[in-house]
Design a protein around this motif. Structure first.
Motif, PDB file in Angstrom:
ATOM      1  N   ALA A 102     -40.189  16.518   6.704  1.00 20.11           N
ATOM      2  CA  ALA A 102     -41.191  17.347   7.374  1.00 20.11           C
ATOM      3  C   ALA A 102     -41.841  16.623   8.551  1.00 20.11           C
ATOM      4  CB  ALA A 102     -42.262  17.777   6.366  1.00 20.11           C
ATOM      5  N   ARG A 103     -42.146  15.320   8.383  1.00 15.97           N
ATOM      6  CA  ARG A 103     -42.861  14.588   9.432  1.00 15.97           C
ATOM      7  C   ARG A 103     -41.966  14.152  10.584  1.00 15.97           C
ATOM      8  NH1 ARG A 103     -47.592  12.013   8.125  1.00 15.97           N
ATOM      9  NH2 ARG A 103     -47.725  11.591  10.355  1.00 15.97           N
ATOM     10  N   LEU A 104     -40.670  13.969  10.322  1.00 19.41           N
ATOM     11  CA  LEU A 104     -39.803  13.378  11.340  1.00 19.41           C
ATOM     12  C   LEU A 104     -38.809  14.349  11.961  1.00 19.41           C
ATOM     13  CD1 LEU A 104     -38.989   9.981   9.586  1.00 19.41           C
ATOM     14  CD2 LEU A 104     -40.839  10.501  11.174  1.00 19.41           C
ATOM     15  N   SER A 105     -38.800  15.580  11.519  1.00 20.08           N
ATOM     16  CA  SER A 105     -37.750  16.510  11.945  1.00 20.08           C
ATOM     17  C   SER A 105     -37.824  16.870  13.423  1.00 20.08           C
ATOM     18  CB  SER A 105     -37.811  17.782  11.094  1.00 20.08           C
ATOM     19  OG  SER A 105     -39.057  18.440  11.257  1.00 20.08           O
ATOM     20  N   HIS A 106     -38.957  16.627  14.075  1.00 22.14           N
ATOM     21  CA  HIS A 106     -39.104  17.055  15.472  1.00 22.14           C
ATOM     22  C   HIS A 106     -39.306  15.888  16.441  1.00 22.14           C
ATOM     23  CE1 HIS A 106     -39.344  21.067  13.841  1.00 22.14           C
ATOM     24  NE2 HIS A 106     -40.418  20.750  13.135  1.00 22.14           N
ATOM     25  N   ILE A 107     -38.939  14.678  16.041  1.00 21.51           N
ATOM     26  CA  ILE A 107     -39.229  13.536  16.915  1.00 21.51           C
ATOM     27  C   ILE A 107     -38.223  13.384  18.046  1.00 21.51           C
ATOM     28  CG2 ILE A 107     -40.399  12.268  15.098  1.00 21.51           C
ATOM     29  CD1 ILE A 107     -37.897  10.472  14.927  1.00 21.51           C
ATOM     30  N   GLY A 108     -37.076  14.058  17.970  1.00 23.87           N
ATOM     31  CA  GLY A 108     -36.067  13.898  19.013  1.00 23.87           C
ATOM     32  C   GLY A 108     -35.288  12.613  18.850  1.00 23.87           C
ATOM     33  N   LYS A 109     -34.673  12.166  19.933  1.00 22.08           N
ATOM     34  CA  LYS A 109     -33.836  10.962  19.836  1.00 22.08           C
ATOM     35  C   LYS A 109     -34.721   9.740  19.593  1.00 22.08           C
ATOM     36  CE  LYS A 109     -33.501  10.029  24.823  1.00 22.08           C
ATOM     37  NZ  LYS A 109     -32.562   9.870  25.962  1.00 22.08           N
ATOM     38  N   ALA A 110     -34.192   8.807  18.816  1.00 19.35           N
ATOM     39  CA  ALA A 110     -35.001   7.663  18.387  1.00 19.35           C
ATOM     40  C   ALA A 110     -34.116   6.458  18.130  1.00 19.35           C
ATOM     41  CB  ALA A 110     -35.787   8.009  17.119  1.00 19.35           C
TER      42      ALA A 110
END
Length: 240
Positions: free
Chosen positions: A44-52
């Motif tokens: 839930a917290r990381l699904s929208h961070i994009g490329k990393a």
């Protein structure tokens, strides 16, 4: 035989559940729910961070060490190129990388682990999660990263390095760059893998080649940027 003691972490409670040394405080059903909750929270917290990029290295590296400055600079450069930075959220190299992400205004993510006598997430973490189980935390390091950059470190750093190398070897992940930052530290390991482990037939040449040793920010950026297959959906470069 000494009396069993209370576990000092949920990892110990789980892994020592069948031993006489540790008191079992949860049922297997409760353990499964806790594991499920950790995975759900991470997704839930990381699904929208994009490329990393996930950055690893020793928690013992002091702030005045050249490697701290190097990790901070690299994270800043990666942030300027549009990458979020993921670390274990602790001090040392992890703090340096989170700090570099903040310098660039990039998402600065810390995935901490609940350990006895460990302090909380470093002050440069913007998106923070604390895990009870090492294995749920490892899922997040890999799933949301386009690659790993590994600075000198100890057992924890080596664990993450060889976890990724094993996932690549077994094709559980593909096109996943693993960059070892600093030839002065890592070349001996790579030479040993090639001259002993590969020579003995225990790994193949491609397995050793999957570990890229780099000494400059430019080399790291080139390696990470080359891997289009690891971009999140909808974030690959458009054709010119």
């Amino acid at each position: 035989m000494p009396e069993p003691r209370h576990p000092t972490s949920l990892d110990e409670e789980l892994l020592e559940a069948e031993s006489y040394a540790i008191l079992s405080e949860l049922t297997d059903a409760q353990r499964l729910l806790r594991i499920q909750d950790e995975l759900r929270a991470g997704f839930a917290r990381l699904s929208h961070i994009g490329k990393a990029v996930s950055v690893f290295g020793s928690a013992r590296t002091p702030r005045d060490h050249p490697r701290y400055a190097a990790a901070r600079n690299l994270a800043r450069r990666l942030g300027e190129e549009g990458y979020a930075i993921i670390t274990g959220g602790g001090p040392g190299i992890m703090e340096a990388a989170n700090r570099g992400a903040r310098d660039a205004g990039a998402p600065s993510i810390g995935l901490g682990i609940d350990l006895p006598h460990e302090r909380s997430l470093n002050e440069y973490v913007e998106v923070g999660l604390t895990f009870h189980y090492f294995f749920t935390r490892k899922v997040m390091f890999v799933r949301y990263a386009s690659g790993f950059v590994v600075y000198p470190g100890g057992f924890g750093t080596l664990d993450e390095l060889f976890e990724a190398a094993t996932l690549r070897q077994t094709q559980k992940i593909r096109y996943f760059p693993i960059v070892l930052a600093g030839s002065d530290y890592w070349s001996g390991l790579v030479d040993w893998l090639r001259s002993t482990v590969e020579a003995d037939g225990n790994v193949g040449p491609a397995d050793v080649r999957s570990l890229v040793v780099a000494d400059t920010v430019e080399d790291v950026l080139e390696t990470v940027e080359a891997v289009e297959h690891r971009r999140p959906r909808g974030q690959r470069r458009r054709a010119a």
